[in-house]
Scaffold this motif. Structure first.
Motif, PDB file in Angstrom:
ATOM      1  N   PRO A 145       0.824  -1.217   0.000  1.00  0.00           N
ATOM      2  CA  PRO A 145       0.000   0.000   0.000  1.00  0.00           C
ATOM      3  C   PRO A 145       0.852   1.259   0.000  1.00  0.00           C
ATOM      4  O   PRO A 145       2.011   1.251   0.427  1.00  0.00           O
ATOM      5  CB  PRO A 145      -0.824  -0.115   1.288  1.00  0.00           C
ATOM      6  CG  PRO A 145      -0.055  -1.040   2.164  1.00  0.00           C
ATOM      7  CD  PRO A 145       0.709  -1.971   1.266  1.00  0.00           C
ATOM      8  N   LEU A 146       0.262   2.344  -0.468  1.00  0.00           N
ATOM      9  CA  LEU A 146       0.982   3.606  -0.615  1.00  0.00           C
ATOM     10  C   LEU A 146       1.553   4.100   0.710  1.00  0.00           C
ATOM     11  O   LEU A 146       2.698   4.570   0.775  1.00  0.00           O
ATOM     12  CB  LEU A 146       0.052   4.667  -1.212  1.00  0.00           C
ATOM     13  CG  LEU A 146       0.709   5.956  -1.690  1.00  0.00           C
ATOM     14  CD1 LEU A 146       1.674   5.687  -2.841  1.00  0.00           C
ATOM     15  CD2 LEU A 146      -0.355   6.959  -2.128  1.00  0.00           C
ATOM     16  N   GLU A 147       0.774   3.972   1.783  1.00  0.00           N
ATOM     17  CA  GLU A 147       1.260   4.453   3.080  1.00  0.00           C
ATOM     18  C   GLU A 147       2.472   3.655   3.561  1.00  0.00           C
ATOM     19  O   GLU A 147       3.342   4.173   4.267  1.00  0.00           O
ATOM     20  CB  GLU A 147       0.143   4.417   4.132  1.00  0.00           C
ATOM     21  CG  GLU A 147      -0.489   3.079   4.389  1.00  0.00           C
ATOM     22  CD  GLU A 147      -1.700   2.794   3.497  1.00  0.00           C
ATOM     23  OE1 GLU A 147      -2.518   1.942   3.887  1.00  0.00           O
ATOM     24  OE2 GLU A 147      -1.826   3.434   2.421  1.00  0.00           O
ATOM     25  N   GLU A 148       2.566   2.405   3.149  1.00  0.00           N
ATOM     26  CA  GLU A 148       3.717   1.585   3.534  1.00  0.00           C
ATOM     27  C   GLU A 148       4.940   1.945   2.698  1.00  0.00           C
ATOM     28  O   GLU A 148       6.072   1.927   3.181  1.00  0.00           O
ATOM     29  CB  GLU A 148       3.391   0.101   3.408  1.00  0.00           C
ATOM     30  CG  GLU A 148       4.296  -0.809   4.204  1.00  0.00           C
ATOM     31  CD  GLU A 148       4.283  -0.531   5.705  1.00  0.00           C
ATOM     32  OE1 GLU A 148       5.345  -0.665   6.335  1.00  0.00           O
ATOM     33  OE2 GLU A 148       3.222  -0.172   6.243  1.00  0.00           O
ATOM     34  N   VAL A 149       4.718   2.292   1.422  1.00  0.00           N
ATOM     35  CA  VAL A 149       5.811   2.790   0.581  1.00  0.00           C
ATOM     36  C   VAL A 149       6.420   4.026   1.239  1.00  0.00           C
ATOM     37  O   VAL A 149       7.645   4.158   1.367  1.00  0.00           O
ATOM     38  CB  VAL A 149       5.307   3.141  -0.837  1.00  0.00           C
ATOM     39  CG1 VAL A 149       6.448   3.719  -1.675  1.00  0.00           C
ATOM     40  CG2 VAL A 149       4.712   1.918  -1.525  1.00  0.00           C
ATOM     41  N   ARG A 150       5.551   4.924   1.681  1.00  0.00           N
ATOM     42  CA  ARG A 150       6.012   6.159   2.322  1.00  0.00           C
ATOM     43  C   ARG A 150       6.762   5.859   3.614  1.00  0.00           C
ATOM     44  O   ARG A 150       7.796   6.475   3.911  1.00  0.00           O
ATOM     45  CB  ARG A 150       4.810   7.064   2.596  1.00  0.00           C
ATOM     46  CG  ARG A 150       5.176   8.461   3.087  1.00  0.00           C
ATOM     47  CD  ARG A 150       3.956   9.352   3.214  1.00  0.00           C
ATOM     48  NE  ARG A 150       3.380   9.661   1.906  1.00  0.00           N
ATOM     49  CZ  ARG A 150       2.223   9.162   1.467  1.00  0.00           C
ATOM     50  NH1 ARG A 150       1.516   8.338   2.213  1.00  0.00           N
ATOM     51  NH2 ARG A 150       1.782   9.479   0.268  1.00  0.00           N
ATOM     52  N   ALA A 227       5.727   9.459  -2.479  1.00  0.00           N
ATOM     53  CA  ALA A 227       5.915   8.471  -1.400  1.00  0.00           C
ATOM     54  C   ALA A 227       7.340   7.940  -1.346  1.00  0.00           C
ATOM     55  O   ALA A 227       7.725   7.313  -0.358  1.00  0.00           O
ATOM     56  CB  ALA A 227       4.933   7.313  -1.572  1.00  0.00           C
ATOM     57  N   GLY A 228       8.138   8.192  -2.419  1.00  0.00           N
ATOM     58  CA  GLY A 228       9.539   7.791  -2.374  1.00  0.00           C
ATOM     59  C   GLY A 228       9.991   6.815  -3.439  1.00  0.00           C
ATOM     60  O   GLY A 228      11.143   6.377  -3.436  1.00  0.00           O
ATOM     61  N   VAL A 229       9.110   6.470  -4.390  1.00  0.00           N
ATOM     62  CA  VAL A 229       9.506   5.541  -5.464  1.00  0.00           C
ATOM     63  C   VAL A 229      10.400   6.279  -6.460  1.00  0.00           C
ATOM     64  O   VAL A 229      10.072   7.386  -6.900  1.00  0.00           O
ATOM     65  CB  VAL A 229       8.263   4.973  -6.174  1.00  0.00           C
ATOM     66  CG1 VAL A 229       8.675   4.143  -7.392  1.00  0.00           C
ATOM     67  CG2 VAL A 229       7.438   4.126  -5.211  1.00  0.00           C
TER      68      VAL A 229
END
Length: 714
Positions: A145-150, A227-229
């Protein structure tokens, strides 16, 4: 802010050139062995060298996939591929097998290793573990999920790569064992037979119940970047070169345009390849399965208005909102189900209709989809990327002709063999020089400076100058790229440690309910609880009653909320873990951690990897391995013996897909899928979030080596 990389899939040289000509920043490809796309052409050593040089000429990075599980007896060959790849300056290796990582790190310590999506990293804890053991980049699981990527980006200095376009595996990557256990064709060995794309029976219907839609994350690029990708990865090494080039350009253009794009680009992507009209991966709440058909459906362009039947050929009258031309590909659908497909060979326009001639019998009223757009294909494949250079040509009487090319700070210079004399009849002209320099292949002259007397120079000699400087500038650019980007590798002679310690004879017993587990409290076996819903109070109570450690068989995916609950219960010394994903390896003390079956321990080097980290209870993969390779590895090793095989792990909810309801009105009940003579239960595993497992209804017995401990399911 780091730039975002558009990473393109490459299955052969045509796709490679299409990716580069359409402005890829990096490509990933496989050699003939040890890559997860064993069914595509891939690259020999000779063609790999050509591919790397061509890519590096344009500043495009090359990542070599060695992303399968590897047998002990194959490791020498795999390491030899690494050695040869380093010699030709491959930028990085995408790896799944920690046994290979162990050998690379002990042999070529400066090699850059990326964690394959097959490793299933889906949270900060998993990313942290792999970062600590030497991975510089992590290809996150599509389910992250996006929040975990962040959270990973904010807490860890590691590069993050994310799939943004292509096929969506219905099972969690790296942990699909359906083809392996049913047909001895392992997806983790590049042999996937795609059983998930075949019809299954469910609720008295037979459809493509496990065939996932394709995903498209164009709308999510800015979110992912924020998010940091740093690398947007396109799936599709088995796709046509036109798909590779078309998708690459669309994503690159969006990245250059601050992640803005025209909605028409979605239509273009659908024409190139599309299952199920695209979803936003696991970001949206759309249904993930497209059960009517399992292949490319393209885009709807109209319908069949009428049909004229002939003795041999039939005329199909199509009302279409797009031109239909020779070379196009069409599919015909009835209520979403594919009934026919036609390659357009003979077409004409009659009034408002496009009239096709075909031998196929096609009914009026069918929906028409375009699955191949001939003009689009030609447009994509005709693009050419060139390297801009400045050129200077000097031709003076009594001197040799001199040609100089400059690209950025790289300069190449060549001279003619002969000294120039004054031309008596046909002097060399500036137009001839300009025309000659249009044939520089990958180079394009942006600025040309000419200083020339009235001289004579043979055409053959001018051509020779052009060819020589082409090769000279190429060589200098490649030399500069390699010096700047590639750490020179010196193979070291460090001996790989061999362990002599024999494993202690003890078995693992697995239970799905705590009541049965209690009955074995006096056993010497290790007790594992394969929970459906994590009830911490009940587990702690049972652990205290039996006075032994209960090991929790942790799921493959864990959200932040899941991890909070897991970490809370692991504060108690009576609770251990079976780590089926990398996130679980650092949650508690190593003596209370079992390296689980879903971490795919396939060779003795993988065992050594974990033993050196301090783990001493390791379960080997359920896939086919030679148990004699694992003698005296320095840990208690276990092989699955009597168990109900778990074939696939789903992040999507099959209940919502096929029965209905939502998370607020859960209609969960075990489902039964049928595939041929095989019957599978679909069971839920829940901490806070849900995931599902496709589990065999029949218990299987494996042959056990006498020196390997057993895992037995009750």
């Amino acid at each position: 802010m780091r730039n975002v990389e558009i990473l393109a899939p490459v299955g052969n040289m045509e796709s490679l050139k299409s990716a580069i000509n359409n402005n890829a920043d990096a490509i990933y490809l496989g050699a003939k062995s040890f890559n997860a796309r064993g069914g595509v052409e891939n690259f020999s050593f000779e063609s790999l060298k050509e591919a790397v040089e061509y890519a590096h000429l344009f500043g495009v990075k090359v990542y070599l996939t060695l992303n399968t599980l590897i047998k002990d007896e194959e490791m020498k060959e795999a390491l030899n591929i690494v050695k040869k790849a380093l010699e030709i300056c491959v930028d990085a290796f995408i790896v799944q097998d920690v046994g290979l990582v162990y050998l690379i790190k002990n042999t070529f310590p400066n090699a850059v290793i990326h964690a394959s999506t097959q490793m299933g990293v889906n949270n900060l804890e998993g990313a942290k573990f792999l970062s600590e053991v030497g991975f510089t980049r992590i290809v996150l699981a599509r389910e992250t999920p996006l929040e975990e990527v962040r959270r990973i980006h904010e807490n860890l200095d590691v590069e993050l790569e994310y799939f943004v376009q292509g096929a969506l595996c219905v099972s969690f990557s790296g942990n699909c064992y359906l083809c392996s256990l049913l047909a001895e064709k392992s997806g983790n060995r590049g042999e996937c037979k795609q059983f998930c794309r075949l019809p299954f029976k469910l609720l008295n219907k037979e459809e493509y119940f496990l065939s996932a839609k394709d995903f498209c994350l164009l709308k999510r690029l800015k979110d992912l970047k924020d998010a940091g990708v740093i690398s947007f990865k396109i799936e599709g090494r088995a796709r046509r070169a036109s798909f590779v080039g078309g998708a690459t350009k669309i994503y690159k253009d969006a990245e250059l345009n601050d992640f803005n794009y025209d909605e028409k680009e979605i239509i273009t992507l659908k024409k190139l390849f599309n299952r199920g009209n695209f979803i936003e991966g696991y970001f949206g709440d759309e249904k993930k399965i497209y059960s009517k058909t399992q292949n490319h459906i393209g885009v709807s362009v109209g319908k069949v208005e009428k049909v004229k039947l002939g003795k041999k050929f039939n005329e199909i009258f199509i009302l279409s909102n797009e031109d239909i031309v020779k070379g196009d590909g069409l599919k015909f659908f009835d209520k979403g189900k594919e009934v026919a497909s036609v390659g357009v060979m003979d077409v004409k326009k009659e009034g408002k209709f496009f009239v096709l001639t075909t031998t196929q019998k096609i009914s009026a009223g069918l929906t028409v989809n375009k699955i191949l757009d001939a003009k689009l294909e030609e447009k994509i494949l005709s693009r050419k990327r060139q390297i801009k250079v400045d050129a200077k040509f000097v031709a003076k009487i009594g001197q040799k002709a001199k040609l100089t090319l400059k690209h950025e700070d790289v300069v190449a210079e060549v001279e003619s063999e002969s000294v120039l004399s004054e031309a008596k009849t046909s002097p060399l002209t500036q137009k001839e020089i300009q025309e000659n320099l249009t044939k520089l292949g990958e180079f394009c002259v942006e600025n040309l400076s000419v200083e020339m007397d009235k001289v004579f120079l043979r055409k053959a000699e001018l051509n020779a100058l052009r060819r020589e400087i082409q090769e000279k500038l190429k060589a200098k650019i490649l030399e500069g790229y390699n010096l700047k980007n590639i750490k020179k590798q010196e193979k070291i002679n460090k001996k790989v440690q061999i362990f002599d310690k024999k494993s202690k004879k003890i078995d693992i017993f697995e239970f799905s309910d705590l009541k049965t587990l209690k009955k074995f409290k006096d056993s010497d076996a290790i007790l594992v609880y394969k929970f459906s819903d994590l009830n911490a109070e009940e587990i702690l109570k049972t652990a205290n009653e039996i006075g032994k450690i209960i090991y929790l068989d942790l799921p493959l995916i864990a959200t932040y909320e899941d991890l909070l609950k897991i970490k809370e219960i692991l504060k108690y010394e009576k609770i251990g873990v079976v780590a089926n994903n990398y996130y679980a390896l650092n949650l508690t003390a190593k003596e209370r951690t079992i390296v689980g079956v879903n971490l795919n321990i396939f060779n003795s080097y993988a065992v050594k990897f974990y033993v050196e980290l301090g783990f001493n209870k390791i379960v080997l993969t359920q896939e086919d391995v030679k148990l004699e390779n694992f003698k005296n590895c320095g840990a208690s090793l276990f092989a699955v013996s009597e168990y109900f095989p778990e074939y696939m792990f789903f992040r999507h909810c099959p209940i919502k897909e096929h029965i209905g309801g939502d998370c607020g009105h859960c209609k969960y009940k075990p489902l039964v899928y049928e595939f041929g003579k095989n019957k599978f239960d679909v069971l839920r595993r829940k901490i806070v979030s849900c995931q599902f497992v496709l589990k065999d209804r029949a218990k299987r017995k494996n042959i056990n080596h006498e020196n390997i401990n057993k895992v037995i399911e009750f």
